[in-house]
Design a protein around this motif. Structure first.
Motif, mmCIF file in Angstrom:
data_model
loop_
_atom_site.group_PDB
_atom_site.id
_atom_site.type_symbol
_atom_site.label_atom_id
_atom_site.label_comp_id
_atom_site.label_asym_id
_atom_site.label_seq_id
_atom_site.Cartn_x
_atom_site.Cartn_y
_atom_site.Cartn_z
ATOM 1 N N LEU A 134 0.891 -1.171 -0.069
ATOM 2 C CA LEU A 134 0.018 -0.084 0.081
ATOM 3 C C LEU A 134 0.866 1.142 0.135
ATOM 4 C CD1 LEU A 134 -2.607 -1.181 2.640
ATOM 5 C CD2 LEU A 134 -2.958 -1.026 0.029
ATOM 6 N N ARG A 135 0.896 2.134 -1.105
ATOM 7 C CA ARG A 135 1.734 3.058 -1.292
ATOM 8 C C ARG A 135 0.650 4.031 -2.013
ATOM 9 N NH1 ARG A 135 7.548 3.542 -1.320
ATOM 10 N NH2 ARG A 135 7.908 1.269 -1.344
ATOM 11 N N GLN A 136 0.772 5.385 -1.447
ATOM 12 C CA GLN A 136 -0.189 6.270 -1.863
ATOM 13 C C GLN A 136 0.177 6.388 -3.233
ATOM 14 O OE1 GLN A 136 0.217 9.036 1.237
ATOM 15 N NE2 GLN A 136 -1.785 9.878 0.603
ATOM 16 N N GLY A 137 -0.995 6.834 -4.201
ATOM 17 C CA GLY A 137 -0.757 6.742 -5.606
ATOM 18 C C GLY A 137 -0.848 5.844 -6.903
ATOM 19 N N THR A 138 -0.630 4.548 -5.975
ATOM 20 C CA THR A 138 -0.602 3.499 -6.822
ATOM 21 C C THR A 138 -2.227 3.047 -7.113
ATOM 22 O OG1 THR A 138 -0.422 2.005 -4.982
ATOM 23 C CG2 THR A 138 1.665 2.684 -6.051
ATOM 24 N N ASP A 139 -1.814 1.990 -8.061
ATOM 25 C CA ASP A 139 -3.200 1.455 -8.568
ATOM 26 C C ASP A 139 -3.900 0.635 -7.571
ATOM 27 O OD1 ASP A 139 -3.305 2.448 -11.022
ATOM 28 O OD2 ASP A 139 -2.558 0.645 -12.169
ATOM 29 N N GLN A 140 -2.995 -0.172 -6.778
ATOM 30 C CA GLN A 140 -3.379 -0.799 -5.488
ATOM 31 C C GLN A 140 -4.070 -0.010 -4.355
ATOM 32 O OE1 GLN A 140 -4.000 -3.726 -4.737
ATOM 33 N NE2 GLN A 140 -3.581 -4.202 -2.691
ATOM 34 N N TYR A 141 -3.260 1.156 -4.210
ATOM 35 C CA TYR A 141 -3.644 1.994 -3.289
ATOM 36 C C TYR A 141 -5.327 2.162 -3.715
ATOM 37 C CZ TYR A 141 -4.475 6.000 -0.432
ATOM 38 O OH TYR A 141 -4.897 6.996 0.681
ATOM 39 N N LYS A 142 -5.576 2.659 -4.972
ATOM 40 C CA LYS A 142 -6.558 2.831 -5.278
ATOM 41 C C LYS A 142 -7.779 1.899 -5.059
ATOM 42 C CE LYS A 142 -5.144 6.356 -8.700
ATOM 43 N NZ LYS A 142 -4.540 5.658 -10.000
ATOM 44 N N ARG A 143 -7.605 0.645 -5.554
ATOM 45 C CA ARG A 143 -8.250 -0.473 -5.260
ATOM 46 C C ARG A 143 -8.692 -0.584 -3.612
ATOM 47 N NH1 ARG A 143 -4.983 -3.101 -9.284
ATOM 48 N NH2 ARG A 143 -3.478 -3.673 -7.845
ATOM 49 N N TRP A 144 -7.712 -0.411 -2.937
ATOM 50 C CA TRP A 144 -7.716 -0.665 -1.542
ATOM 51 C C TRP A 144 -8.690 0.630 -1.113
ATOM 52 C CZ3 TRP A 144 -6.040 2.860 2.326
ATOM 53 C CH2 TRP A 144 -5.888 2.124 3.804
ATOM 54 N N GLU A 145 -8.428 1.614 -1.420
ATOM 55 C CA GLU A 145 -9.144 2.646 -0.864
ATOM 56 C C GLU A 145 -10.782 2.654 -1.004
ATOM 57 O OE1 GLU A 145 -8.561 6.458 -2.810
ATOM 58 O OE2 GLU A 145 -8.948 7.674 -0.948
ATOM 59 N N ALA A 146 -11.036 2.284 -2.237
ATOM 60 C CA ALA A 146 -12.436 2.006 -2.600
ATOM 61 C C ALA A 146 -12.412 0.866 -3.340
ATOM 62 C CB ALA A 146 -13.149 3.315 -3.444
ATOM 63 N N LEU A 147 -13.060 -0.236 -3.087
ATOM 64 C CA LEU A 147 -13.017 -1.439 -4.015
ATOM 65 C C LEU A 147 -13.599 -1.102 -5.229
ATOM 66 C CD1 LEU A 147 -14.277 -4.528 -1.670
ATOM 67 C CD2 LEU A 147 -11.859 -4.114 -2.551
ATOM 68 N N PRO A 148 -13.104 -1.501 -6.156
ATOM 69 C CA PRO A 148 -13.526 -1.124 -7.561
ATOM 70 C C PRO A 148 -14.863 -1.898 -8.142
ATOM 71 C CG PRO A 148 -11.229 -2.409 -7.835
ATOM 72 C CD PRO A 148 -11.584 -2.391 -6.439
ATOM 73 N N GLN A 149 -15.012 -2.936 -7.611
ATOM 74 C CA GLN A 149 -16.372 -3.663 -7.875
ATOM 75 C C GLN A 149 -16.736 -4.037 -6.658
ATOM 76 O OE1 GLN A 149 -13.368 -5.375 -8.569
ATOM 77 N NE2 GLN A 149 -13.784 -6.775 -6.673
ATOM 78 N N PRO A 150 -18.153 -4.040 -6.447
ATOM 79 C CA PRO A 150 -18.711 -4.697 -5.238
ATOM 80 C C PRO A 150 -18.451 -6.116 -4.689
ATOM 81 C CG PRO A 150 -20.407 -4.070 -6.789
ATOM 82 C CD PRO A 150 -19.050 -3.677 -7.315
ATOM 83 N N GLN A 205 -21.802 -5.097 -1.912
ATOM 84 C CA GLN A 205 -21.412 -4.543 -0.835
ATOM 85 C C GLN A 205 -20.149 -3.830 -1.514
ATOM 86 O OE1 GLN A 205 -18.432 -6.061 1.491
ATOM 87 N NE2 GLN A 205 -19.812 -5.922 3.464
ATOM 88 N N TYR A 206 -20.471 -2.517 -1.251
ATOM 89 C CA TYR A 206 -19.380 -1.451 -1.580
ATOM 90 C C TYR A 206 -18.608 -0.844 -0.288
ATOM 91 C CZ TYR A 206 -22.082 -1.012 -5.865
ATOM 92 O OH TYR A 206 -22.771 -1.180 -6.809
ATOM 93 N N ARG A 207 -17.275 -0.656 -0.583
ATOM 94 C CA ARG A 207 -16.547 -0.428 0.722
ATOM 95 C C ARG A 207 -15.619 0.878 0.388
ATOM 96 N NH1 ARG A 207 -13.815 -5.682 3.464
ATOM 97 N NH2 ARG A 207 -15.971 -6.784 3.694
ATOM 98 N N GLN A 208 -15.551 1.784 1.144
ATOM 99 C CA GLN A 208 -15.061 2.856 0.856
ATOM 100 C C GLN A 208 -13.985 3.280 2.071
ATOM 101 O OE1 GLN A 208 -14.895 5.626 -1.573
ATOM 102 N NE2 GLN A 208 -13.540 6.615 -0.228
ATOM 103 N N LYS A 209 -12.896 3.347 2.112
ATOM 104 C CA LYS A 209 -12.255 3.945 3.353
ATOM 105 C C LYS A 209 -12.081 5.390 3.545
ATOM 106 C CE LYS A 209 -9.855 -0.605 3.437
ATOM 107 N NZ LYS A 209 -10.236 -1.247 2.305
ATOM 108 N N ASP A 210 -11.929 5.835 4.844
ATOM 109 C CA ASP A 210 -11.920 7.091 4.999
ATOM 110 C C ASP A 210 -11.135 7.390 6.224
ATOM 111 O OD1 ASP A 210 -14.132 8.032 3.591
ATOM 112 O OD2 ASP A 210 -15.419 6.983 5.181
ATOM 113 N N ASN A 211 -10.499 8.610 6.652
ATOM 114 C CA ASN A 211 -9.721 9.009 7.574
ATOM 115 C C ASN A 211 -8.141 8.331 7.309
ATOM 116 O OD1 ASN A 211 -11.798 10.402 8.816
ATOM 117 N ND2 ASN A 211 -12.371 8.468 9.593
ATOM 118 N N ILE A 212 -7.865 7.964 6.109
ATOM 119 C CA ILE A 212 -6.711 7.470 5.835
ATOM 120 C C ILE A 212 -5.525 8.199 6.429
ATOM 121 C CG2 ILE A 212 -5.280 6.341 4.260
ATOM 122 C CD1 ILE A 212 -7.800 5.902 2.534
#
Ligand SMILES: *[C@@H]1O[C@H](CO)[C@@H](O)[C@H](O)[C@H]1NC(C)=O
Ligand SMILES: *[C@@H]1O[C@H](CO)[C@@H](O)[C@H](O)[C@H]1NC(C)=O
Ligand SMILES: *[C@@H]1O[C@H](CO)[C@@H](O)[C@H](O)[C@H]1NC(C)=O
Ligand SMILES: *[C@@H]1O[C@H](CO)[C@@H](O)[C@H](O)[C@H]1NC(C)=O
Length: 450
Positions: A41-57, A91-98
């Motif tokens: 998990l490194r900011q700005g990477t694709d994996q980070y984006k996938r982790w922050e908000a799951l691309p598919q429910p 189920q959609y997941r979105q991370k906050d307060n990262i």
């Protein structure tokens, strides 16, 4: 010329060696590094984006036991249940307060989940199907009455003198008590020594629950899981006092409406709480039968605490492993060791089930921490599989989730035994398939799995 040949030969060797290096070391290493790059998990990477908000429910599947003979049960017969499902929700997941730690090796966040019914994959089932289920909140409230509201009732006794109304609920409870399976025996809480207060309660039950004719409830998945089954509507007197008592307990599955009435649902919208992870991720499913207030599964649009997890930047094998939950490494839910030190049951370990470290080959067991049931659950490798052509490993929940619990399995810390008069084995643990979640929820709750 000789020199030249030697040089060429030298270059040839270098080429050969580097060829071998490319073939055997550099390429797999590059692959290895690519894998790490795509999992850490490194900011700005694709994996980070996938982790922050799951691309598919994720698919979130719910199965419900439909009681097909409620009136027969009232006459003392055994309940007949038919498993209905799956009711499938996205189920959609979105991370906050990262927030990342200074060295980037850890990241803290909270996570919101949103559920949306998927009529297509649930077909022919719909959110508005008629179901008959155990009236869980009513049963739970009988327990509350037994314990806390007794006093409230006694205080009202002098004001309201009701004669015993023969409401079927009490008779039914008594009948069920006579059967001795562990789950049913939980209903004993409402039995004998409190019979006096129960008599009074009978009258009030009608007011609170709108004249229940059985101890089951006719509802729909939409109402039972999300919107809520209304009760305590326009109550007065003792009933109102009982409702206040219920409200004060701040139970995850019960919420207060603006008009003062209450609602019970599995995935209540407000208040704190969270979900049992669909343990297998995509295609995961929940198949459970809960007695009494079911563990507050994840609510729509609420978070389940602050997680601090490893980013995998320093040690890929720890990617997404939970370091802290709400700032702690241990829980205070399960029995301590006799020395007073936290027991293995209380340790917070593993991932939250939505991501795992890379390089799983040969990893026989993994651990998931589920905040709803306040514990870790082991999953074990059962074989290989594939998903849309991509090879995959298949893990399943291990027996120590609900089956293998007790001193003989070294996890007697799960034998909290808080439910009064529940039938336990001689070692003080519940029977196979049941887990007492009272400490987790601050209510008497039993999780049983089929
Ligand atoms: C549940 O059982 C009731 C009978 O008690 C029946 O009328 C109803 O159709 C069943 N619901 C589903 C979804 O199967
Ligand atoms: C969850 O909340 C969202 C947003 O308020 C809503 O669109 C969705 O329908 C809700 N899901 C359920 C199952 O009620
Ligand atoms: C309550 O009612 C019963 C029967 O109707 C009566 O015998 C009893 O005296 C009453 N108690 C009080 C405190 O009024
Ligand atoms: C476990 O021990 C801690 C202190 O070490 C204490 O605060 C806690 O209440 C104990 N938990 C249980 C379930 O007994």
């Amino acid at each position: 010329m000789v020199q030249c040949t030697l040089i060429w030969a030298g270059i040839g060797v270098v080429m050969a060696v580097s060829g071998a290096l490319l073939g055997w070391v550099v390429f797999p290493r590059a692959v290895h590094e690519k894998i790490i790059e795509n999992t850490e998990l490194r900011q700005g990477t694709d994996q980070y984006k996938r982790w922050e908000a799951l691309p598919q429910p994720l698919d979130f599947k719910v199965y419900i036991f439909n009681v097909t003979n409620p009136y027969e049960v009232m006459q003392g017969r055994r309940p007949k249940v038919v498993e209905v499902g799956p009711y499938i929700y996205f189920q959609y997941r979105q991370k906050d307060n990262i927030r990342f730690s200074r060295d980037r090796s850890k990241v803290s966040y909270s996570q919101q989940q949103m559920y949306v019914f998927d009529p297509e994959s649930s077909y022919p089932l719909t959110e508005n199907d008629e179901l008959t289920v155990l009236n869980m909140h009513m049963n739970s409230i009988l327990q509350i009455i037994d314990n806390q509201a007794k006093e409230t009732i006694t205080n009202f006794r002098s004001d309201v003198n009701n004669t015993l109304e023969k409401i079927p609920v009490v008779r039914l409870i008594k009948r069920i008590i006579e059967r001795t399976t562990p789950i049913q025996s939980i209903l004993q809480i409402a039995e004998d020594e409190t019979y006096d207060s129960l008599r009074l309660i009978n009258v009030e039950l009608n007011r609170i629950f709108g004249r229940p004719d059985t101890m089951f409830l006719r509802t729909t998945p939409k109402q039972f899981l999300f919107d809520g089954v209304p009760f305590c509507v326009n109550v007065i007197g003792i009933a109102k006092a009982i409702c206040k008592e219920i409200e004060k307990r701040n139970t995850k599955t019960i919420r207060t409406m603006p008009d003062g009435s209450l609602r019970f649902s599995f995935f209540s919208h407000v208040s704190h709480g969270k979900e049992v992870q669909p343990l297998a991720g995509k295609g995961g499913q929940l198949r459970f039968f809960l007695v009494f207030l079911p563990c507050g599964l994840q609510k729509n649009m609420t978070d389940d605490g602050m997680f601090t997890i490893n980013t995998g930047i320093k040690d890929p094998s720890r990617t997404q492993m939970i370091e802290l939950w709400n700032g702690r490494t241990t829980l205070d839910v399960w029995n301590n060791r006799s020395s007073g030190l936290p027991s293995s049951c209380n340790r917070i370990l593993g991932t939250d089930g939505s991501g795992y470290p890379p390089f799983r080959t040969g990893v026989e067991r993994m651990t998931i921490f589920s905040t709803d049931i306040c514990r870790t659950v082991d999953i074990k490798l059962t074989g290989s599989s594939s998903y849309e052509g991509i090879p995959a490993l298949h893990y399943e929940i291990d027996g120590n989730f609900l089956h293998d619990i007790g001193p003989e399995y070294g996890n007697e810390c799960y034998c909290v035994n808080k439910i009064p008069k529940s039938i336990v084995k001689s070692n003080g643990c519940l029977y196979r398939g049941a887990l007492d979640l009272s400490n987790c929820f601050g209510e008497y709750k039993l999780l049983a799995r089929q």
